[in-house]
Write a protein that holds these residues in place. Structure first.
Motif, PDB file in Angstrom:
ATOM      1  N   LEU A 172       8.394  79.782 146.916  1.00  0.00           N
ATOM      2  CA  LEU A 172       7.466  79.248 145.929  1.00  0.00           C
ATOM      3  C   LEU A 172       6.563  80.388 145.495  1.00  0.00           C
ATOM      4  O   LEU A 172       5.844  80.974 146.306  1.00  0.00           O
ATOM      5  CB  LEU A 172       6.645  78.129 146.566  1.00  0.00           C
ATOM      6  CG  LEU A 172       5.923  77.146 145.647  1.00  0.00           C
ATOM      7  CD1 LEU A 172       6.930  76.350 144.831  1.00  0.00           C
ATOM      8  CD2 LEU A 172       5.060  76.200 146.480  1.00  0.00           C
ATOM      9  N   GLU A 216       5.020  81.671 148.922  1.00  0.00           N
ATOM     10  CA  GLU A 216       4.979  80.662 149.973  1.00  0.00           C
ATOM     11  C   GLU A 216       6.381  80.098 150.153  1.00  0.00           C
ATOM     12  O   GLU A 216       7.130  79.933 149.188  1.00  0.00           O
ATOM     13  CB  GLU A 216       3.999  79.555 149.548  1.00  0.00           C
ATOM     14  CG  GLU A 216       3.626  78.567 150.606  1.00  0.00           C
ATOM     15  CD  GLU A 216       2.597  77.570 150.063  1.00  0.00           C
ATOM     16  OE1 GLU A 216       3.009  76.447 149.710  1.00  0.00           O
ATOM     17  OE2 GLU A 216       1.407  77.928 149.974  1.00  0.00           O
ATOM     18  N   THR A 221       4.253  68.304 143.771  1.00  0.00           N
ATOM     19  CA  THR A 221       4.626  69.106 142.601  1.00  0.00           C
ATOM     20  C   THR A 221       4.862  68.206 141.393  1.00  0.00           C
ATOM     21  O   THR A 221       5.280  67.050 141.524  1.00  0.00           O
ATOM     22  CB  THR A 221       5.910  69.917 142.870  1.00  0.00           C
ATOM     23  OG1 THR A 221       6.995  69.017 143.156  1.00  0.00           O
ATOM     24  CG2 THR A 221       5.719  70.862 144.049  1.00  0.00           C
ATOM     25  N   ILE A 265       9.902  78.079 141.443  1.00  0.00           N
ATOM     26  CA  ILE A 265      10.710  77.857 142.642  1.00  0.00           C
ATOM     27  C   ILE A 265      11.993  78.669 142.517  1.00  0.00           C
ATOM     28  O   ILE A 265      12.820  78.401 141.640  1.00  0.00           O
ATOM     29  CB  ILE A 265      11.019  76.365 142.841  1.00  0.00           C
ATOM     30  CG1 ILE A 265       9.718  75.585 143.028  1.00  0.00           C
ATOM     31  CG2 ILE A 265      11.935  76.158 144.039  1.00  0.00           C
ATOM     32  CD1 ILE A 265       9.890  74.091 143.151  1.00  0.00           C
ATOM     33  N   ASN A 269      -0.074  69.335 148.043  1.00  0.00           N
ATOM     34  CA  ASN A 269       1.301  69.600 148.482  1.00  0.00           C
ATOM     35  C   ASN A 269       2.324  68.855 147.641  1.00  0.00           C
ATOM     36  O   ASN A 269       3.496  68.763 147.998  1.00  0.00           O
ATOM     37  CB  ASN A 269       1.466  69.218 149.956  1.00  0.00           C
ATOM     38  CG  ASN A 269       1.165  67.744 150.200  1.00  0.00           C
ATOM     39  OD1 ASN A 269       0.616  67.083 149.328  1.00  0.00           O
ATOM     40  ND2 ASN A 269       1.507  67.250 151.384  1.00  0.00           N
ATOM     41  N   SER A 296       8.979  77.093 150.800  1.00  0.00           N
ATOM     42  CA  SER A 296       9.016  75.649 150.576  1.00  0.00           C
ATOM     43  C   SER A 296      10.411  75.153 150.946  1.00  0.00           C
ATOM     44  O   SER A 296      11.341  75.950 151.110  1.00  0.00           O
ATOM     45  CB  SER A 296       8.721  75.336 149.105  1.00  0.00           C
ATOM     46  OG  SER A 296       9.865  75.588 148.295  1.00  0.00           O
TER      47      SER A 296
END
Length: 478
Positions: free
Chosen positions: A94, A87, A132, A147, A130, A89
């Motif tokens: 991510l 994904e 972290t 990340i 959403n 980010s």
């Protein structure tokens, strides 16, 4: 004697049944207003097994044997984690990772088993919607996000200290071949960088999505599992990257296969003043039971007739040839190529010459017994029962085959199968015929032989292409 059954007893019984996969709980809800979401999460916590209650296996890269993963939350065993989702980010890529063994600590070294690339374990976080939460260590059973890791969906990470013979890979997901392709074009050259980044990102995130460059037509082709999937990615490029794109007409990914076994004997011989080129091989090509299966290469060569390096060259030529079939130019599937023998020249034989043996064995001997396959789809249509006749007629008009009709209350559900090529635009057609109240889903079923008239048309179209004419000019024939 009757006894009261407690909630705890019911929950324990459901969990036992779920763990043996003999019972599947169904939770009703809607993401629109978060209806049932908390119930679903509670059921996941109550009824699904924790990581220590199931056995997970990896594949040893050296021996190809299954290896049982240790679910103990410690660093006693080498770390193994599977990257199952990517994904974008604000901080970079991510990567969601499920830990199957050992532990990864931030700053330690890990290896991507697919690429062999060594990299440091980057920032580790726990995801809460959403938000972290930074962590320093991820143990077996954890689902964490990295990340900045460099990988693709389905890659396995292992501890860099793992001995080479003990490196394992988790079993990857089954990824079916794409069934539909469309040309995609960037409208403005100033957006070329954004366009390229978008395609590269989506290919990494979604293993069913492919992007290739067609050198013949000088165009980029995207492929996937349906027209809707490709439309969504085009819209995401427009919305997320502010890059205007347009899609071309959809094209079906046909396949070619054999109808019956054929024998081949190929001699490749070239002489141009200096050292020549010589290779010779013989064997047979036969159809597999599953016409959609990957091409198999089998060496049944008597020891000493052809050396191992030349056998590998023959296989390389076969792999090259099956990417563009001799009949219509589409990929070949569902065949077994068996090399039984051949001849070597002490001076003139080369890897190139034997790769041409495999290449021309397919190009020359495959075509006379070949047929073209097309993808058929399982279709499920839902519409008000008053439109059931319209729905059935629309399937029949497209050459589809009805499997089931279920009418409940005010709705009808039609299950059928049909060729993919006739289903383009069906969503719009269905909405129009059912006053906007009809919906349908479509899933790949299998490849089946095309109609003889369509096969003739596909052959004729292919023979008008530059690829076919260039192939004939170069002399497919030895």
């Amino acid at each position: 004697m009757e006894e009261n059954i407690s909630n705890a007893d019911i929950e324990a019984a459901i969990k036992r049944a779920v763990m043996t996969r003999s019972f599947t709980p169904v939770i009703a809800g809607s993401a629109l207003k978060n209806k049932g979401v908390q119930t679903l999460l509670d059921c996941v916590n109550t009824y699904l097994p924790n990581p220590g209650q199931v056995e997970n296996f990896a594949i040893n890269a050296a021996t190809e044997e299954k290896v049982l993963m240790c679910s103990e939350r410690s660093a006693a065993k080498p770390a193994v984690g599977l990257a199952f989702k990517l994904e974008e980010s604000p901080y970079g890529q991510l990567t969601y990772v499920r830990m199957y063994q050992g532990c990864f600590s931030r700053g330690s070294n890990m290896i991507n088993t697919r690429t062999g690339e060594r990299q440091r374990v980057p920032r580790l976080v726990l995801m809460h919607s959403n938000e972290t939460e930074n962590i320093t260590t991820a143990y077996s059973g954890d689902i964490v996000a990295m990340i900045g890791a460099n990988c693709a969906s389905g890659d396995t990470f292992v501890d860099a200290k793992t001995p080479k013979n003990d490196i394992v890979s988790m079993e990857s997901m089954f990824i079916p071949d794409p069934v539909i392709s469309m040309a995609i074009k960037n409208k403005h050259h100033k957006d070329d960088d954004k366009f390229s980044k978008a395609l590269a990102r989506f290919v990494k995130e979604d293993p069913t999505f492919r992007s290739t460059f067609n050198p013949e037509n000088k165009e980029i082709v995207i492929s996937g599992m349906g027209e809707l999937q490709l439309d969504i990615y085009a819209e995401r490029i427009r919305r997320e990257y502010e890059c205007e794109v347009e899609l071309g007409e959809p094209t079906v990914n046909y396949r070619e296969t054999l109808t019956e076994p054929v024998e081949f004997s190929v001699t490749y011989k070239r002489q141009s003043g200096g050292r020549g080129q010589f290779g010779e091989g013989y064997g047979e090509i036969e159809p597999l039971e599953d016409a959609s299966a990957e091409v198999e290469f089998v060496s049944a060569v008597t020891q000493g007739m052809i050396t191992n390096n030349y056998i590998k060259s023959v296989e390389k030529g076969v792999r090259e040839a099956v990417n563009e079939g001799a009949l219509t130019g589409h990929k070949i599937s569902g065949i077994r190529f068996t090399l039984r023998g051949g001849r070597i020249h002490n001076v003139d034989s080369s890897d190139w010459a034997f790769s041409r043996v495999g290449y021309y064995a397919i190009k020359e001997h495959f075509v006379n017994k070949a047929e073209v396959l097309e993808p058929w789809m399982d279709i499920e249509v839902s519409a008000p029962r008053d439109y059931s006749g319209e729905v059935i007629q629309s399937i029949n008009e497209r050459g589809g085959k009805m499997r089931d009709l279920d009418i409940q209350d005010k709705l009808c559900h039609v299950r059928a199968s049909a060729p993919l090529q006739v289903m383009f635009g069906y969503s719009s057609f269905l909405r129009k015929r059912t006053s906007g109240m009809g919906t349908f889903t479509m899933e790949f079923q299998k490849n089946k032989p095309v109609d003889p008239h369509l096969q003739e048309q596909l052959i004729a179209d292919y023979r008008e292409t530059k690829a076919y004419k260039n192939q004939q000019a170069s002399g497919v024939g030895v």
